[in-house]
Design a protein around this motif. Structure first.
Motif, PDB file in Angstrom:
ATOM      1  N   ALA A   5      -9.882  33.383  23.206  1.00 35.47           N
ATOM      2  CA  ALA A   5     -10.847  33.427  24.304  1.00 35.47           C
ATOM      3  C   ALA A   5     -10.196  32.992  25.609  1.00 35.47           C
ATOM      4  CB  ALA A   5     -12.055  32.559  23.992  1.00 35.47           C
ATOM      5  N   LYS A   6      -9.347  31.978  25.540  1.00 38.33           N
ATOM      6  CA  LYS A   6      -8.627  31.531  26.741  1.00 38.33           C
ATOM      7  C   LYS A   6      -7.713  32.643  27.258  1.00 38.33           C
ATOM      8  CE  LYS A   6      -8.709  26.610  25.688  1.00 38.33           C
ATOM      9  NZ  LYS A   6      -7.930  25.419  25.302  1.00 38.33           N
ATOM     10  N   TYR A   7      -7.068  33.335  26.336  1.00 36.63           N
ATOM     11  CA  TYR A   7      -6.195  34.446  26.726  1.00 36.63           C
ATOM     12  C   TYR A   7      -7.002  35.536  27.442  1.00 36.63           C
ATOM     13  CZ  TYR A   7      -3.210  38.542  26.458  1.00 36.63           C
ATOM     14  OH  TYR A   7      -2.502  39.666  26.786  1.00 36.63           O
ATOM     15  N   VAL A   8      -8.129  35.907  26.846  1.00 34.17           N
ATOM     16  CA  VAL A   8      -8.981  36.929  27.461  1.00 34.17           C
ATOM     17  C   VAL A   8      -9.448  36.474  28.839  1.00 34.17           C
ATOM     18  CG1 VAL A   8     -11.203  38.137  27.262  1.00 34.17           C
ATOM     19  CG2 VAL A   8      -9.705  37.933  25.269  1.00 34.17           C
ATOM     20  N   LEU A   9      -9.843  35.217  28.948  1.00 35.57           N
ATOM     21  CA  LEU A   9     -10.277  34.676  30.239  1.00 35.57           C
ATOM     22  C   LEU A   9      -9.161  34.764  31.265  1.00 35.57           C
ATOM     23  CD1 LEU A   9     -12.264  33.220  32.101  1.00 35.57           C
ATOM     24  CD2 LEU A   9     -11.441  31.062  31.122  1.00 35.57           C
ATOM     25  N   ASN A  10      -7.964  34.348  30.900  1.00 41.92           N
ATOM     26  CA  ASN A  10      -6.835  34.409  31.833  1.00 41.92           C
ATOM     27  C   ASN A  10      -6.544  35.836  32.264  1.00 41.92           C
ATOM     28  OD1 ASN A  10      -6.347  31.647  32.013  1.00 41.92           O
ATOM     29  ND2 ASN A  10      -5.103  31.642  30.158  1.00 41.92           N
ATOM     30  N   GLN A  11      -6.629  36.763  31.338  1.00 44.43           N
ATOM     31  CA  GLN A  11      -6.411  38.175  31.688  1.00 44.43           C
ATOM     32  C   GLN A  11      -7.529  38.681  32.599  1.00 44.43           C
ATOM     33  OE1 GLN A  11      -3.588  40.010  30.882  1.00 44.43           O
ATOM     34  NE2 GLN A  11      -2.983  37.924  30.336  1.00 44.43           N
ATOM     35  N   ALA A  12      -8.768  38.287  32.303  1.00 40.19           N
ATOM     36  CA  ALA A  12      -9.909  38.724  33.111  1.00 40.19           C
ATOM     37  C   ALA A  12      -9.806  38.202  34.540  1.00 40.19           C
ATOM     38  CB  ALA A  12     -11.216  38.271  32.468  1.00 40.19           C
ATOM     39  N   LEU A  13      -9.300  36.985  34.693  1.00 41.27           N
ATOM     40  CA  LEU A  13      -9.175  36.405  36.028  1.00 41.27           C
ATOM     41  C   LEU A  13      -8.154  37.137  36.891  1.00 41.27           C
ATOM     42  CD1 LEU A  13      -9.384  32.614  35.133  1.00 41.27           C
ATOM     43  CD2 LEU A  13     -11.124  34.017  36.270  1.00 41.27           C
ATOM     44  N   LYS A  14      -7.311  37.931  36.282  1.00 38.07           N
ATOM     45  CA  LYS A  14      -6.328  38.719  37.023  1.00 38.07           C
ATOM     46  C   LYS A  14      -6.906  40.048  37.515  1.00 38.07           C
ATOM     47  CE  LYS A  14      -2.551  36.732  34.338  1.00 38.07           C
ATOM     48  NZ  LYS A  14      -1.515  36.996  33.321  1.00 38.07           N
ATOM     49  N   LEU A  15      -8.079  40.395  37.037  1.00 37.26           N
ATOM     50  CA  LEU A  15      -8.709  41.667  37.421  1.00 37.26           C
ATOM     51  C   LEU A  15      -9.232  41.608  38.851  1.00 37.26           C
ATOM     52  CD1 LEU A  15     -10.842  42.310  34.206  1.00 37.26           C
ATOM     53  CD2 LEU A  15      -8.773  43.547  34.883  1.00 37.26           C
ATOM     54  N   PRO A  16      -9.396  42.785  39.487  1.00 38.74           N
ATOM     55  CA  PRO A  16     -10.044  42.816  40.801  1.00 38.74           C
ATOM     56  C   PRO A  16     -11.484  42.305  40.695  1.00 38.74           C
ATOM     57  CG  PRO A  16      -9.006  44.926  40.289  1.00 38.74           C
ATOM     58  CD  PRO A  16      -8.946  44.093  39.044  1.00 38.74           C
ATOM     59  N   VAL A  17     -11.997  41.828  41.805  1.00 38.79           N
ATOM     60  CA  VAL A  17     -13.347  41.242  41.825  1.00 38.79           C
ATOM     61  C   VAL A  17     -14.388  42.182  41.232  1.00 38.79           C
ATOM     62  CG1 VAL A  17     -15.179  40.414  43.348  1.00 38.79           C
ATOM     63  CG2 VAL A  17     -12.822  39.718  43.756  1.00 38.79           C
ATOM     64  N   SER A  18     -14.356  43.441  41.598  1.00 43.52           N
ATOM     65  CA  SER A  18     -15.375  44.376  41.099  1.00 43.52           C
ATOM     66  C   SER A  18     -15.305  44.525  39.588  1.00 43.52           C
ATOM     67  CB  SER A  18     -15.246  45.739  41.776  1.00 43.52           C
ATOM     68  OG  SER A  18     -13.976  46.296  41.507  1.00 43.52           O
ATOM     69  N   ASP A  19     -14.094  44.533  39.030  1.00 43.06           N
ATOM     70  CA  ASP A  19     -13.960  44.619  37.575  1.00 43.06           C
ATOM     71  C   ASP A  19     -14.437  43.342  36.897  1.00 43.06           C
ATOM     72  OD1 ASP A  19     -12.934  47.182  37.724  1.00 43.06           O
ATOM     73  OD2 ASP A  19     -10.849  46.561  37.513  1.00 43.06           O
TER      74      ASP A  19
END
Length: 74
Positions: A5-19
């Motif tokens: 879950a932490k990995y997914v969160l870290n990856q998600a935080l790298k996405l553009p704001v709209s994503d």
């Protein structure tokens, strides 16, 4: 939070704001599962309250007054 879950969160935080916003919306929608029996109970409650209001068993308070009273409590 698990490592995955932490990995997914870290990856998600790298996405553009709209994503990220779309991801959050979809995650929240995945948690909000309709419950027909609960919906039926709320419908009955609303109908009962409206019937009581129409027969003067229940009075209404002006929304402005409610918010004014709440403001005094803060």
């Amino acid at each position: 939070m698990t490592i995955s879950a932490k990995y997914v969160l870290n990856q998600a935080l790298k996405l553009p704001v709209s994503d990220r916003a779309a991801l959050v919306e979809n995650l929240i929608l995945s948690l909000d599962k309709p419950d027909p029996s609960l919906d039926a109970q709320w419908l009955k409650e609303a109908e009962d309250r409206f019937a009581a209001y129409r027969t003067d068993e229940l009075t209404a308070i002006d929304a402005g007054q409610v918010f004014a009273d709440l403001g005094k409590q803060v």
